[in-house]
Design a protein around this motif. Structure first.
Motif, PDB file in Angstrom:
ATOM      1  N   TRP A 184       0.835  -1.205   0.000  1.00 11.44           N
ATOM      2  CA  TRP A 184       0.000   0.000   0.000  1.00 11.44           C
ATOM      3  C   TRP A 184       0.870   1.255   0.000  1.00 11.44           C
ATOM      4  CZ3 TRP A 184      -4.570   0.828  -1.623  1.00 11.44           C
ATOM      5  CH2 TRP A 184      -5.358   1.896  -1.176  1.00 11.44           C
ATOM      6  N   HIS A 185       1.912   1.245   0.821  1.00  6.40           N
ATOM      7  CA  HIS A 185       2.879   2.337   0.822  1.00  6.40           C
ATOM      8  C   HIS A 185       4.205   1.926   0.198  1.00  6.40           C
ATOM      9  CE1 HIS A 185       0.529   4.111   4.462  1.00  6.40           C
ATOM     10  NE2 HIS A 185       0.094   4.610   3.326  1.00  6.40           N
ATOM     11  N   PHE A 186       4.644   0.688   0.458  1.00  6.18           N
ATOM     12  CA  PHE A 186       5.970   0.227   0.049  1.00  6.18           C
ATOM     13  C   PHE A 186       6.160   0.307  -1.460  1.00  6.18           C
ATOM     14  CE2 PHE A 186       8.852  -3.587  -0.667  1.00  6.18           C
ATOM     15  CZ  PHE A 186       9.996  -2.922  -0.284  1.00  6.18           C
ATOM     16  N   GLN A 187       5.147  -0.079  -2.238  1.00  5.43           N
ATOM     17  CA  GLN A 187       5.250  -0.042  -3.699  1.00  5.43           C
ATOM     18  C   GLN A 187       4.335   1.020  -4.321  1.00  5.43           C
ATOM     19  OE1 GLN A 187       6.647  -2.178  -6.278  1.00  5.43           O
ATOM     20  NE2 GLN A 187       7.961  -3.393  -4.960  1.00  5.43           N
ATOM     21  N   GLY A 188       3.837   1.915  -3.481  1.00  3.35           N
ATOM     22  CA  GLY A 188       2.981   2.978  -4.004  1.00  3.35           C
ATOM     23  C   GLY A 188       1.656   2.490  -4.561  1.00  3.35           C
ATOM     24  N   ALA A 189       1.152   1.371  -4.022  1.00  2.82           N
ATOM     25  CA  ALA A 189      -0.097   0.804  -4.537  1.00  2.82           C
ATOM     26  C   ALA A 189      -1.276   1.750  -4.338  1.00  2.82           C
ATOM     27  CB  ALA A 189      -0.373  -0.539  -3.861  1.00  2.82           C
ATOM     28  N   LYS A 190      -1.267   2.482  -3.251  1.00  2.65           N
ATOM     29  CA  LYS A 190      -2.363   3.420  -2.974  1.00  2.65           C
ATOM     30  C   LYS A 190      -2.509   4.429  -4.114  1.00  2.65           C
ATOM     31  CE  LYS A 190      -3.894   6.773   0.545  1.00  2.65           C
ATOM     32  NZ  LYS A 190      -3.867   8.021  -0.260  1.00  2.65           N
ATOM     33  N   GLU A 191      -1.400   5.012  -4.534  1.00  2.00           N
ATOM     34  CA  GLU A 191      -1.443   6.007  -5.598  1.00  2.00           C
ATOM     35  C   GLU A 191      -1.829   5.373  -6.937  1.00  2.00           C
ATOM     36  OE1 GLU A 191       0.584   7.486  -2.198  1.00  2.00           O
ATOM     37  OE2 GLU A 191       1.032   5.674  -3.386  1.00  2.00           O
ATOM     38  N   LYS A 192      -1.399   4.149  -7.180  1.00  2.00           N
ATOM     39  CA  LYS A 192      -1.746   3.474  -8.428  1.00  2.00           C
ATOM     40  C   LYS A 192      -3.243   3.180  -8.498  1.00  2.00           C
ATOM     41  CE  LYS A 192       2.828   1.348  -8.733  1.00  2.00           C
ATOM     42  NZ  LYS A 192       3.623   0.103  -8.685  1.00  2.00           N
ATOM     43  N   VAL A 193      -3.808   2.737  -7.383  1.00  2.00           N
ATOM     44  CA  VAL A 193      -5.250   2.478  -7.343  1.00  2.00           C
ATOM     45  C   VAL A 193      -6.018   3.770  -7.587  1.00  2.00           C
ATOM     46  CG1 VAL A 193      -7.164   1.836  -5.839  1.00  2.00           C
ATOM     47  CG2 VAL A 193      -5.103   0.441  -5.870  1.00  2.00           C
ATOM     48  N   GLU A 194      -5.578   4.827  -6.951  1.00  2.00           N
ATOM     49  CA  GLU A 194      -6.256   6.116  -7.115  1.00  2.00           C
ATOM     50  C   GLU A 194      -6.198   6.584  -8.563  1.00  2.00           C
ATOM     51  OE1 GLU A 194      -4.188   8.493  -4.273  1.00  2.00           O
ATOM     52  OE2 GLU A 194      -5.440   7.842  -2.576  1.00  2.00           O
ATOM     53  N   LEU A 195      -5.051   6.398  -9.209  1.00  2.00           N
ATOM     54  CA  LEU A 195      -4.888   6.800 -10.608  1.00  2.00           C
ATOM     55  C   LEU A 195      -5.831   6.029 -11.520  1.00  2.00           C
ATOM     56  CD1 LEU A 195      -3.350   8.194 -12.937  1.00  2.00           C
ATOM     57  CD2 LEU A 195      -1.685   6.325 -12.819  1.00  2.00           C
ATOM     58  N   VAL A 196      -5.854   4.718 -11.347  1.00  2.00           N
ATOM     59  CA  VAL A 196      -6.656   3.867 -12.220  1.00  2.00           C
ATOM     60  C   VAL A 196      -8.149   4.091 -12.002  1.00  2.00           C
ATOM     61  CG1 VAL A 196      -7.251   1.470 -12.720  1.00  2.00           C
ATOM     62  CG2 VAL A 196      -4.858   2.122 -12.472  1.00  2.00           C
ATOM     63  N   THR A 197      -8.572   4.172 -10.751  1.00  2.72           N
ATOM     64  CA  THR A 197      -9.996   4.359 -10.478  1.00  2.72           C
ATOM     65  C   THR A 197     -10.464   5.746 -10.925  1.00  2.72           C
ATOM     66  OG1 THR A 197      -9.444   4.970  -8.187  1.00  2.72           O
ATOM     67  CG2 THR A 197     -10.091   2.698  -8.591  1.00  2.72           C
ATOM     68  N   LYS A 198      -9.587   6.730 -10.834  1.00  2.00           N
ATOM     69  CA  LYS A 198      -9.933   8.073 -11.328  1.00  2.00           C
ATOM     70  C   LYS A 198     -10.185   8.039 -12.829  1.00  2.00           C
ATOM     71  CE  LYS A 198      -8.313  12.872 -11.414  1.00  2.00           C
ATOM     72  NZ  LYS A 198      -7.208  13.809 -11.066  1.00  2.00           N
ATOM     73  N   ALA A 199      -9.492   7.130 -13.516  1.00  2.00           N
ATOM     74  CA  ALA A 199      -9.685   6.977 -14.958  1.00  2.00           C
ATOM     75  C   ALA A 199     -10.929   6.159 -15.289  1.00  2.00           C
ATOM     76  CB  ALA A 199      -8.449   6.313 -15.571  1.00  2.00           C
ATOM     77  N   GLY A 200     -11.631   5.712 -14.245  1.00  2.00           N
ATOM     78  CA  GLY A 200     -12.864   4.959 -14.446  1.00  2.00           C
ATOM     79  C   GLY A 200     -12.639   3.501 -14.796  1.00  2.00           C
ATOM     80  N   ILE A 201     -11.464   2.978 -14.454  1.00  2.00           N
ATOM     81  CA  ILE A 201     -11.113   1.599 -14.792  1.00  2.00           C
ATOM     82  C   ILE A 201     -11.128   0.750 -13.525  1.00  2.00           C
ATOM     83  CG2 ILE A 201      -9.311   0.105 -15.726  1.00  2.00           C
ATOM     84  CD1 ILE A 201      -8.363   2.493 -17.394  1.00  2.00           C
ATOM     85  N   PRO A 202     -11.870  -0.354 -13.505  1.00  2.00           N
ATOM     86  CA  PRO A 202     -11.893  -1.226 -12.319  1.00  2.00           C
ATOM     87  C   PRO A 202     -10.558  -1.933 -12.113  1.00  2.00           C
ATOM     88  CG  PRO A 202     -13.134  -2.227 -14.101  1.00  2.00           C
ATOM     89  CD  PRO A 202     -12.782  -0.840 -14.554  1.00  2.00           C
ATOM     90  N   VAL A 203     -10.291  -2.274 -10.856  1.00  2.00           N
ATOM     91  CA  VAL A 203      -9.013  -2.855 -10.472  1.00  2.00           C
ATOM     92  C   VAL A 203      -9.120  -4.365 -10.307  1.00  2.00           C
ATOM     93  CG1 VAL A 203      -7.260  -2.953  -8.654  1.00  2.00           C
ATOM     94  CG2 VAL A 203      -8.234  -0.743  -9.339  1.00  2.00           C
ATOM     95  N   TRP A 204      -8.204  -5.062 -10.950  1.00  2.00           N
ATOM     96  CA  TRP A 204      -7.961  -6.484 -10.727  1.00  2.00           C
ATOM     97  C   TRP A 204      -6.743  -6.569  -9.808  1.00  2.00           C
ATOM     98  CZ3 TRP A 204     -11.999  -6.048 -13.403  1.00  2.00           C
ATOM     99  CH2 TRP A 204     -12.627  -7.066 -14.121  1.00  2.00           C
ATOM    100  N   VAL A 205      -6.728  -7.497  -8.893  1.00  2.00           N
ATOM    101  CA  VAL A 205      -5.635  -7.592  -7.922  1.00  2.00           C
ATOM    102  C   VAL A 205      -4.789  -8.831  -8.169  1.00  2.00           C
ATOM    103  CG1 VAL A 205      -5.032  -7.884  -5.477  1.00  2.00           C
ATOM    104  CG2 VAL A 205      -6.888  -6.335  -6.146  1.00  2.00           C
ATOM    105  N   MET A 206      -3.471  -8.635  -8.231  1.00  2.00           N
ATOM    106  CA  MET A 206      -2.529  -9.757  -8.207  1.00  2.00           C
ATOM    107  C   MET A 206      -1.683  -9.627  -6.943  1.00  2.00           C
ATOM    108  SD  MET A 206       0.052  -8.582 -11.261  1.00  2.00           S
ATOM    109  CE  MET A 206       0.371  -6.849 -11.602  1.00  2.00           C
ATOM    110  N   GLU A 207      -1.141 -10.723  -6.500  1.00  2.00           N
ATOM    111  CA  GLU A 207      -0.309 -10.791  -5.300  1.00  2.00           C
ATOM    112  C   GLU A 207      -1.025 -10.288  -4.044  1.00  2.00           C
ATOM    113  OE1 GLU A 207       2.257 -12.452  -5.484  1.00  2.00           O
ATOM    114  OE2 GLU A 207       2.955 -12.346  -7.551  1.00  2.00           O
ATOM    115  N   PRO A 208      -2.249 -10.737  -3.794  1.00  2.00           N
ATOM    116  CA  PRO A 208      -2.955 -10.274  -2.585  1.00  2.00           C
ATOM    117  C   PRO A 208      -2.284 -10.726  -1.298  1.00  2.00           C
ATOM    118  CG  PRO A 208      -4.107 -12.136  -3.575  1.00  2.00           C
ATOM    119  CD  PRO A 208      -3.052 -11.713  -4.561  1.00  2.00           C
TER     120      PRO A 208
END
Length: 380
Positions: A184-208
């Protein structure tokens, strides 16, 4: 099994990732087909309808197993995903050849979900280069009904993902990200999720579960989590974390045993997102763990196919992390000492071929050199 809506589809909340199927004696390229078939049957029979494979998984054998054991079911009863292997630059001119071969290997007339695999700093230029015609070809296959939904997976930075979206975003229907509470912080996942969802694209998760790392926790962390949810298992916390993030539609879990599959499917019988306080506490606890050091390897094995020395790099990195994080001890020296001499970290020649395809962008050659140095100082 809880479900999630995607357009007009009803997807199982968890999908079966086919990167870590059971193997014979730990050899990544040799799938234990009897065990894998049993897992596929159990998953299908108990509510999982999304199956994710890829060209490079298990040295190319994952797609074959997917085709062999899913083809006995009605094609309209499950969703199959695979990917164009652009993590390897030599594949860029071969999109048509590879796609046709994938259909053959998977024994299917179409893919429900198809991805640009692993968009990151090392390949984004090639992915966007019109001379390879990758997007044009995949859009043509979509028009012809051989791809139902087109998306991409990404291990790159926010800037790289933004660049890809700026160029191809209008065609992307979903984005697969490495997302878990460690990253969430270590690889900047929080910012990536925010970027993608802002673009209106749903998120698929790998490496949960971060390649299995989040399936267990330190005694101290486990005790803290038990205070919040006494009956929740440690692996379940990883999934509850993802159930708490708006925009997350599909969570892929690569499981290596029936035991893991059954346990994770039990968790996915319920939707129990974390409260804000629970979410923050979980991230805080993991951030403290990350500060202690270690390399973010997920054991994807992309590196091993590019190592001229054929070193078992993920295993060596796991031992490196164990030795580094614990401050020494006998486990890593003992394990390395039991390896054939030609498989030990000292045999790394520093060619960096492995680093060119590492989704985590780990400086593997430097880690091997560091590992040799650490081991040379170990009393064991």
């Amino acid at each position: 099994m809880i479900t999630r809506k995607f357009q007009d589809l009803e997807l199982s909340g968890m999908g079966l990732g086919m990167m870590r199927l059971p193997t014979v004696n730990g050899r990544d390229g040799e799938i234990d087909e009897a065990a894998a078939a049993e897992m596929i049957d159990y998953a299908y029979g108990n509510g999982i309808n999304y199956f994710d494979t890829a060209w490079g998984y298990h040295n190319g054998n994952s797609e074959l197993v997917a085709g062999k054991y899913l083809s006995k079911y009605p094609r309209e009863s499950f969703y199959l995903a695979t990917k164009f292997p652009g993590y390897d630059p030599s594949n860029m001119p071969k999109v048509k050849e590879i796609f046709e071969k994938q259909l053959e290997k998977c024994q299917t007339p179409h893919f429900d979900f198809y991805l640009f695999h692993n968009v990151y700093e090392g390949n984004v230029d090639d992915y966007l280069d019109p001379k390879f015609g990758i997007l044009d070809y995949l859009l043509e296959q979509k028009k012809n009904g051989r791809i139902k939904h087109l998306g991409f997976s990404a291990h790159g930075s926010v800037e790289v993902i933004q660049r890809f979206l700026d160029a191809y975003g209008q065609h992307m229907e979903f984005c697969q990200l490495q997302l878990n509470y460690m990253d969430w912080h270590f690889q900047g996942a929080k910012e990536k999720v925010e970027l993608v969802t802002k673009a209106g694209i749903p998120v698929w998760v790998m490496e949960p579960l971060r390649g299995g790392k989040l399936a267990k926790a330190t005694d101290e962390m486990t005790a803290e989590l038990k205070k919040l949810r006494p009956n929740e298992t440690v692996p379940a916390w990883a999934f509850r974390f993802l159930q708490s993030i708006p925009g997350v539609t599909m969570v892929l879990s690569g499981m290596s045993s029936m035991e893991q599959l059954k346990a994770n499917m039990e968790t996915w019988k319920t939707d129990a997102p974390l409260s804000a306080a629970e979410f923050d506490k979980l991230v805080e606890l993991m951030d403290e763990e990350v500060k202690r050091g270690g390399l973010p390897c997920t054991a994807c094995h992309y590196c091993t196919s590019h190592c001229p020395q054929e070193l078992p790099i993920p295993e060596l990195i796991a031992l490196y992390n164990e030795h580094k994080i614990t401050g020494g001890g006998f486990l890593a020296p003992m394990a390395v000492g039991s390896m054939p001499a030609e498989k030990r970290p000292g045999n790394c020649v520093g060619c960096r071929s492995c680093e060119q395809v590492c989704p985590q962008q780990i400086k593997i050659s430097e880690a091997m050199s560091d590992f040799v140095e650490m081991l040379s100082k170990s009393p064991f």
